[in-house]
Design an enzyme around this catalytic site. Structure first.
Site, PDB file in Angstrom:
ATOM      1  N   ARG A 145      -4.323  -4.497   9.793  1.00 17.73           N
ATOM      2  CA  ARG A 145      -3.251  -3.862   9.018  1.00 17.73           C
ATOM      3  C   ARG A 145      -3.042  -2.462   9.591  1.00 17.73           C
ATOM      4  NH1 ARG A 145      -3.557  -0.628   4.134  1.00 17.73           N
ATOM      5  NH2 ARG A 145      -5.773  -1.171   3.980  1.00 17.73           N
ATOM      6  N   HIS A 154       0.454  11.096  16.126  1.00 17.54           N
ATOM      7  CA  HIS A 154      -0.303  10.409  15.076  1.00 17.54           C
ATOM      8  C   HIS A 154       0.611   9.425  14.356  1.00 17.54           C
ATOM      9  CE1 HIS A 154      -3.040   9.863  11.659  1.00 17.54           C
ATOM     10  NE2 HIS A 154      -2.003  10.073  10.878  1.00 17.54           N
ATOM     11  N   CYS A 176      -1.349   0.665   9.293  1.00 18.62           N
ATOM     12  CA  CYS A 176      -0.713   1.378   8.199  1.00 18.62           C
ATOM     13  C   CYS A 176      -0.077   2.632   8.808  1.00 18.62           C
ATOM     14  CB  CYS A 176      -1.801   1.716   7.180  1.00 18.62           C
ATOM     15  SG  CYS A 176      -1.178   2.378   5.658  1.00 18.62           S
ATOM     16  N   ASP A 185      -8.337  -5.409   7.111  1.00 15.27           N
ATOM     17  CA  ASP A 185      -8.128  -6.266   5.936  1.00 15.27           C
ATOM     18  C   ASP A 185      -6.732  -6.885   5.917  1.00 15.27           C
ATOM     19  OD1 ASP A 185      -6.566  -4.079   5.465  1.00 15.27           O
ATOM     20  OD2 ASP A 185      -7.544  -3.476   3.598  1.00 15.27           O
ATOM     21  N   CYS A 232       0.816  -1.222   0.000  1.00 12.90           N
ATOM     22  CA  CYS A 232       0.000   0.000   0.000  1.00 12.90           C
ATOM     23  C   CYS A 232       0.848   1.270   0.000  1.00 12.90           C
ATOM     24  CB  CYS A 232      -0.970   0.008   1.167  1.00 12.90           C
ATOM     25  SG  CYS A 232      -0.213   0.249   2.776  1.00 12.90           S
ATOM     26  N   HIS A 276      -3.307   4.774  10.395  1.00 11.34           N
ATOM     27  CA  HIS A 276      -4.649   4.211  10.579  1.00 11.34           C
ATOM     28  C   HIS A 276      -4.553   2.699  10.634  1.00 11.34           C
ATOM     29  CE1 HIS A 276      -5.555   8.248   9.076  1.00 11.34           C
ATOM     30  NE2 HIS A 276      -6.672   8.136   9.770  1.00 11.34           N
TER      31      HIS A 276
END
Ligand code: FE
Length: 134
Positions: free
Chosen positions: A122, A107, A124, A114, A70, A110
């Site tokens: 996951r 931060h 990310c 999936d 991704c 996210h």
């Protein structure tokens, strides 16, 4: 942002700006996102730990890292329950779950449901939010 949660590490924007690179500040403290396929840990699979680039808390291990394709580093779990916090995020007309460092509120990225491993998760994460340690 917007909640009254008190983190162990609390610093002003000015203090964070003095410690972090401009990119790290934008992402960690202002919930930014690095461009996909540009982060230093996207294609990086050395063995070790991934720490919060803001406060140094250990967040992930290399064993939980996988190539999601991704464009950002992906992990299937946090190192230990409680190291990562979850917040509903409705920005950009999407409903997502934001992940933050539980120690400084930085931060990270996210988490999606999936993932290809048994956790189904996951995580990310922006490379800029992480610091690798062997
Ligand atoms: Fe942190």
């Amino acid at each position: 942002m917007g909640n009254a949660k008190q983190y162990k590490i609390v610093k002003s924007d000015q203090e964070w700006q003095e410690e972090l690179s401009a990119e790290q500040f934008r992402i960690l403290r202002k919930k930014g996102t690095e461009r996909p396929f540009t982060g230093e840990y996207d294609y990086f699979f050395d063995k070790g730990y991934y720490l919060c680039a803001g406060c140094g808390q250990k967040l992930f291990t290399s064993e939980s890292k996988f190539d999601s394709g991704c464009g950002w580093p992906a992990f299937d779990r946090e190192i230990e329950k409680g190291t990562v916090e979850y917040e509903e995020d409705f920005a950009f007309g999407m409903r997502r779950t934001e992940i933050l460092c539980s120690n400084c509120g930085g931060h990270l990225g996210h988490v999606f449901d999936d993932g290809p491993t048994e956790t189904g998760n996951r995580f990310c994460v922006n490379s800029a939010s992480l610091k690798f340690e062997k």
